[in-house]
Design a protein around this motif. Structure first.
Motif, PDB file in Angstrom:
ATOM      1  N   ASN A 125      -6.912   0.874   1.467  1.00 29.29           N
ATOM      2  CA  ASN A 125      -6.756   1.208   2.885  1.00 29.29           C
ATOM      3  C   ASN A 125      -7.255   0.112   3.820  1.00 29.29           C
ATOM      4  O   ASN A 125      -6.780  -0.012   4.948  1.00 29.29           O
ATOM      5  CB  ASN A 125      -7.453   2.533   3.197  1.00 29.29           C
ATOM      6  N   ASP A 138      -1.407   4.974   0.860  1.00 33.03           N
ATOM      7  CA  ASP A 138      -1.833   6.370   1.054  1.00 33.03           C
ATOM      8  C   ASP A 138      -1.059   7.029   2.191  1.00 33.03           C
ATOM      9  O   ASP A 138      -0.582   8.162   2.063  1.00 33.03           O
ATOM     10  CB  ASP A 138      -3.342   6.445   1.336  1.00 33.03           C
ATOM     11  N   HIS A 208      -6.960   3.454  -7.463  1.00 40.08           N
ATOM     12  CA  HIS A 208      -6.238   3.957  -6.295  1.00 40.08           C
ATOM     13  C   HIS A 208      -4.770   4.183  -6.632  1.00 40.08           C
ATOM     14  O   HIS A 208      -4.192   5.220  -6.286  1.00 40.08           O
ATOM     15  CB  HIS A 208      -6.348   2.958  -5.128  1.00 40.08           C
ATOM     16  N   GLN A 212      -2.347   7.459  -6.484  1.00 33.65           N
ATOM     17  CA  GLN A 212      -1.189   7.459  -5.584  1.00 33.65           C
ATOM     18  C   GLN A 212       0.097   7.810  -6.327  1.00 33.65           C
ATOM     19  O   GLN A 212       0.911   8.613  -5.844  1.00 33.65           O
ATOM     20  CB  GLN A 212      -1.090   6.081  -4.909  1.00 33.65           C
ATOM     21  N   ARG A 215       0.114  11.471  -7.183  1.00 32.80           N
ATOM     22  CA  ARG A 215       0.486  12.277  -6.007  1.00 32.80           C
ATOM     23  C   ARG A 215       2.005  12.359  -5.867  1.00 32.80           C
ATOM     24  O   ARG A 215       2.564  13.429  -5.605  1.00 32.80           O
ATOM     25  CB  ARG A 215      -0.086  11.663  -4.729  1.00 32.80           C
TER      26      ARG A 215
END
Length: 373
Positions: A125, A138, A208, A212, A215
């Motif tokens: 991020n 994200d 990360h 991701q 998801r």
């Protein structure tokens, strides 16, 4: 009883076919349903046009060879089509995936796919903060979650799930900015590099990315293609900044990319075993682009070092492409359009290998095979 005119029957049949097209989300089983594109400026199709950001490509001569816009800039960071555009065309998508932030990214337009990519975006991020605004991965996935709900409304939950899981491809082209505009960024990143080793930083990136991609899987994505990080030490910006010779590349940047790429390959293998019903394809962009850079004359290029559009230094690699930039006349002869991004001519060669190439560059299947699974 009145006779039915032949043209009336044709009209009725046409209406039924048109309704069926949109209810089912596509006309025939040939070709791809939707192309969902995530990533950075390599595949951004104009999302950054709608952000207050220092990273933008909606100025000429960007897009000078983009036929769909008549040569006008669209926000693509190249002179023509991105790899994502070319892949979508070749897989049978009738129109380019619409940028998520564009006003027309609603209704039936999204049935062909949506582009969430953003210049300056990364896995982490914090990546790209130098540009003020950008969409990290994200946020891009948050936006896909919104799109996913729109699909339910358009097609109904059952057909939407089927369309997304069986007829759509999710491509992710990201990671370069996590090095160029985060870990390796002059001045701003010195503290991070002192406190975090390359191993630890890459660990963070991989963890990360695992979350991701999981998801996206939970949102019914099943066909994935993930690009690794290209030879970022060989781009005109890095060569110019480090005052290298034409055949030299920045060693540290390339070593970090290769270190990340090894870990990425392990992650994708892990996910192929863990995400039931998914197929995760590995796109070996590093070797593909390095082949172009090393053997550029073999592919009809005259330079793999100098940016076609840019200013500053031996390779026009410092100042991004814009109206005051020097512009080459033989755009199809340059591997690089600007200090950071490939030309359309290079993108075509890269895309063709991903579409139909061997497992040297795309595995376990190429994109045409992935579409048909």
């Amino acid at each position: 009883m009145a006779s039915v005119k032949p043209w009336s029957l044709v009209l009725v049949v046409f209406c039924i076919m048109s309704l069926s097209y949109f209810v089912n989300g596509a006309g025939s089983n040939e070709g791809l349903g939707a192309s969902f594109i995530f990533g950075d400026s390599l595949v951004d199709a104009g999302n950054n046009n709608y952000l207050q950001t220092l990273s933008r490509a909606n100025i000429p001569p960007n897009g000078i060879d983009f036929k769909a816009s008549g040569g006008q800039p669209t926000g693509r960071y190249t002179n023509g089509r991105t790899i994502g555009d070319i892949v979508g065309e070749e897989l049978g998508v009738p129109s380019y995936a619409v940028p998520y932030l564009a006003p027309n990214s609603t209704g039936k337009a999204i049935l062909y796919g949506v582009n969430y990519a953003s210049g300056g975006g990364g896995i982490m991020n914090a990546t790209g903060r130098i540009f003020v605004n950008r969409l990290g991965l994200d946020i891009q996935i948050d936006y896909f979650n919104n799109t996913r709900k729109q699909f339910d409304k358009l097609l109904g939950p059952s057909k939407a799930k089927d369309y997304i899981s069986k007829r759509s491809i999710f491509s992710i082209t990201i990671g370069a900015n996590d090095f160029l505009n985060n870990y390796l960024l002059p001045v701003l990143s010195v503290g991070a590099r002192i406190s975090e080793s390359p191993d630890a930083f890459i660990d963070d990136m991989i963890n990360h990315l695992r979350n991701q991609l999981t998801r996206l899987y939970q949102l019914d994505a099943r066909k994935f293609v993930i690009g690794n990080v290209g030879p970022i030490g060989c781009i005109p910006y890095q060569k110019t900044l480090n005052q290298l010779n034409e055949n030299e590349c920045v060693d540290l940047a390339n070593k970090l990319a290769m270190q990340y790429n090894r870990r990425l390959k392990e992650l994708l293998s892990e996910l192929n075993g863990k995400l039931q019903g998914a197929i995760v394809v590995h796109a070996n962009v590093y070797d593909l682009v390095m082949e172009l850079i090393t053997n550029y004359t073999k592919y009809g290029f005259t330079t793999a070092s100098k940016a076609c559009c840019g200013n500053g230094g031996q390779f026009a690699g410092i100042i991004p492409c814009g109206p005051t930039s020097s512009l080459c006349k033989d755009r199809e002869k340059h591997v690089f359009w600007d200090p950071y991004h490939p030309s359309e001519a290079a993108n075509v060669i890269i895309a063709r290998q991903l579409l139909s190439g061997s497992t040297k560059y795309i595995s376990p299947v190429n994109l045409k095979q992935l579409r048909n699974l």
